[in-house]
Write an enzyme that holds these catalytic residues in place. Structure first.
Site, PDB file in Angstrom:
ATOM      1  N   TYR A  16       0.834  -1.221   0.000  1.00  0.00           N
ATOM      2  CA  TYR A  16       0.000   0.000   0.000  1.00  0.00           C
ATOM      3  C   TYR A  16       0.862   1.262   0.000  1.00  0.00           C
ATOM      4  CZ  TYR A  16      -4.248  -2.590   0.304  1.00  0.00           C
ATOM      5  OH  TYR A  16      -5.291  -3.410  -0.024  1.00  0.00           O
ATOM      6  N   TYR A 266      -6.013  19.949  27.057  1.00  0.00           N
ATOM      7  CA  TYR A 266      -6.057  18.667  27.772  1.00  0.00           C
ATOM      8  C   TYR A 266      -5.198  17.600  27.085  1.00  0.00           C
ATOM      9  CZ  TYR A 266     -10.234  20.827  29.761  1.00  0.00           C
ATOM     10  OH  TYR A 266     -11.099  21.693  30.367  1.00  0.00           O
ATOM     11  N   CYS A 277     -15.425  19.382  38.355  1.00  0.00           N
ATOM     12  CA  CYS A 277     -16.322  18.865  37.305  1.00  0.00           C
ATOM     13  C   CYS A 277     -15.896  17.533  36.703  1.00  0.00           C
ATOM     14  CB  CYS A 277     -16.453  19.895  36.194  1.00  0.00           C
ATOM     15  SG  CYS A 277     -17.269  21.361  36.790  1.00  0.00           S
ATOM     16  N   ARG A 340     -11.473  21.686  45.345  1.00  0.00           N
ATOM     17  CA  ARG A 340     -12.151  20.390  45.236  1.00  0.00           C
ATOM     18  C   ARG A 340     -11.387  19.451  44.292  1.00  0.00           C
ATOM     19  NH1 ARG A 340     -17.985  22.420  43.681  1.00  0.00           N
ATOM     20  NH2 ARG A 340     -16.690  24.006  42.708  1.00  0.00           N
TER      21      ARG A 340
END
Ligand code: NAD
Length: 447
Positions: A16, A266, A277, A340
């Site tokens: 290929y 990220y 969250c 948190r």
């Protein structure tokens, strides 16, 4: 094409990748000799029939044969002796244990080495087969040098140039790939030849030059990412369908967010995720998955992987920290006072529990005006938090031997740079690499 230089190029392995490469290079009017050990492929190419099905390939092949820009042969010696540049496109399949089978490449490299022994002109080798990181430097170059008795970067030049074509649109991808990656070792000769062959300008934005190893791993990284995307979309699609939600509309909306979703955000190796969250919503999603009795292993594995990364980070700190530790940044990320699920707080808590002496500075956390919620959170993780907090960055480094950088340094960078005493710096942000070259002893997570 005023300055066009026609090159003599051999392409070894006419599957290929090699078929598309040889036909497209000859379409660009280079003189190409394609080599394979499979006579059927050679005969097909010679008679104008591509051994693989790809749009446009048949037309380009016929044109190349008509112009006599392409030959196909099984004679490697003829190909090496009559070309100056060789593309290596042989197969590197998986072995039963998953490792990469380099036997086709080994056999070929030794043969090319033997042939180079008798060649007086320089030869350029462009590796396109996908190979594990380290293969070019640790295996291919030494094997070529041994078999040829010649020296890399003097008698021959080699670069790793991974292929990003997608079967089904391979000819178009050849002329318009997402990027051109050139893995090299400081010598640009082979890499420059690729640009010349493909009629590219050095300034083109998507030409990326890097080390051999990085280029090798980029190829795997890309394919793992593509595989992950497919699996992610299918797992999300499964959840959506179980709620009779149109998964195509859902993912279409998801993909429209190019700021956070389809973007570099990220995607930097570093600290585990935390905050209010991501952990919470992932947990809710896992609950839904279980509730719907779905088997979605990727979504279910995310938080485990995050925790393992946290444990690795803890070990990294323990490995490099000594004496008193000063910690810059407590909240879960920069420019917020949200504690948190803060990974910084979690790591500090673990070190504190293990009797490390720690002082902590976070410019956004003011103990005088702390809310009850924050007090409870801190008390739970760091019962002695009032003793470990300092309200001044310099005060913190004055009393420390090791500084952990948990937030961007921003305005404190200079203070740290100019601080006369040599400190051990443990950088969890991976953004302070410039500190590597200072009098401090720098350790960056993932560097
Ligand atoms: P393939 O199996 O289709 O073709 C490999 C060819 O090499 C075969 O025709 C085989 O006969 C030939 N060959 C093996 N040993 C040889 C030798 N000593 N001399 C001459 N020819 C020899 O493989 P492919 O799909 O073209 O992939 C080639 C490499 O490119 C692999 O490393 C692959 O991972 C990588 N790659 C493939 C794609 C893709 O879409 N297929 C895309 C990017 C990268």
């Amino acid at each position: 094409m005023g300055n066009f230089n026609q090159h003599r190029v051999s392409v070894i392995g006419l599957g290929y990748v090699g078929c598309v490469t040889s036909v497209c290079l000859s379409y660009l009017r280079h003189k190409v000799i394609g080599v394979d050990i499979d006579n059927e492929k050679i005969n097909m190419l010679r008679s104008g029939i591509p051994p693989i099905k790809e749009p446009l390939l048949s037309d380009y092949l016929k044109l190349s044969l008509k112009n006599k820009y392409l030959e196909a042969t099984s004679d490697l010696e003829y190909a090496i002796n009559n070309t100056d540049i060789t593309f290596i496109c042989v197969c590197t399949p998986s072995k039963p244990d998953g490792s990469c089978n380099l036997s086709f490449l080994t056999y070929l490299i030794n043969n090319i080495g033997e042939l180079l022994k008798h060649k007086s002109q320089e030869h350029i080798i462009i590796l396109r087969s996908t190979i594990p990181p380290g293969t070019t430097e640790e295996f291919i170059i030494p094997a070529l040098e041994k078999a040829s008795g010649k020296k890399n970067n003097r008698d021959f030049y080699i670069c790793f140039h991974p292929e990003f074509l997608r079967e089904g649109s391979a000819t178009q991808d050849f002329f318009n790939p997402p990027k051109y990656i050139i893995g090299e070792n400081g010598n640009h000769h082979a890499g420059d030849k690729i640009l010349e062959l493909l009629l590219l300008s050095h300034q083109q934005h998507n030409i990326i030059r890097t080390t051999y190893k990085t280029a090798e791993l980029v190829k795997y990284t890309d394919n793992v990412w593509h595989a992950l995307k497919v699996v992610f979309a299918n797992e999300i699609g499964t959840i959506a369908s179980s709620y009779s939600i149109d998964s195509h509309e859902l993912m279409h909306i998801f993909c429209q967010d190019e700021k956070l979703n389809i973007s570099p955000y990220y995607l930097k190796p570093g600290l585990s995720y935390g905050g209010s969250c991501l952990p919470k919503d992932l947990q809710s999603m896992q609950f839904l998955v279980n509730n719907q009795q779905l088997e979605l292993p990727v979504i279910n594995a995310i938080s485990d992987s995050n925790n393992i990364n946290l444990a690795r980070t803890y070990d990294f700190i323990k490995k490099h920290a000594h004496g008193k530790i000063g910690w810059h940044g407590l909240s879960f990320k920069d420019n917020t006072d949200d504690l948190r699920n803060s990974v910084n707080l979690e790591l500090i808590s673990r070190l504190n529990d293990n009797s490390y002496s720690i002082s902590v500075f976070d410019s956004l956390i003011n103990l005088e005006a702390i809310t009850n919620e924050k007090h409870d959170l801190l008390e739970n993780k760091l019962s002695n938090y009032k003793d470990v907090f300092v309200d001044d960055f310099i005060k913190m480094i004055d009393s420390s031997d090791t500084i952990v950088i948990g937030h961007q340094l921003a305005e404190y960078r200079n203070a740290l740079l100019q601080y006369p005493r040599s400190l051990t710096l443990i950088d969890l942000t991976n953004n302070s690499i410039s500190l590597n070259e200072t009098h401090h002893n720098y350790h960056g997570l993932f560097w």
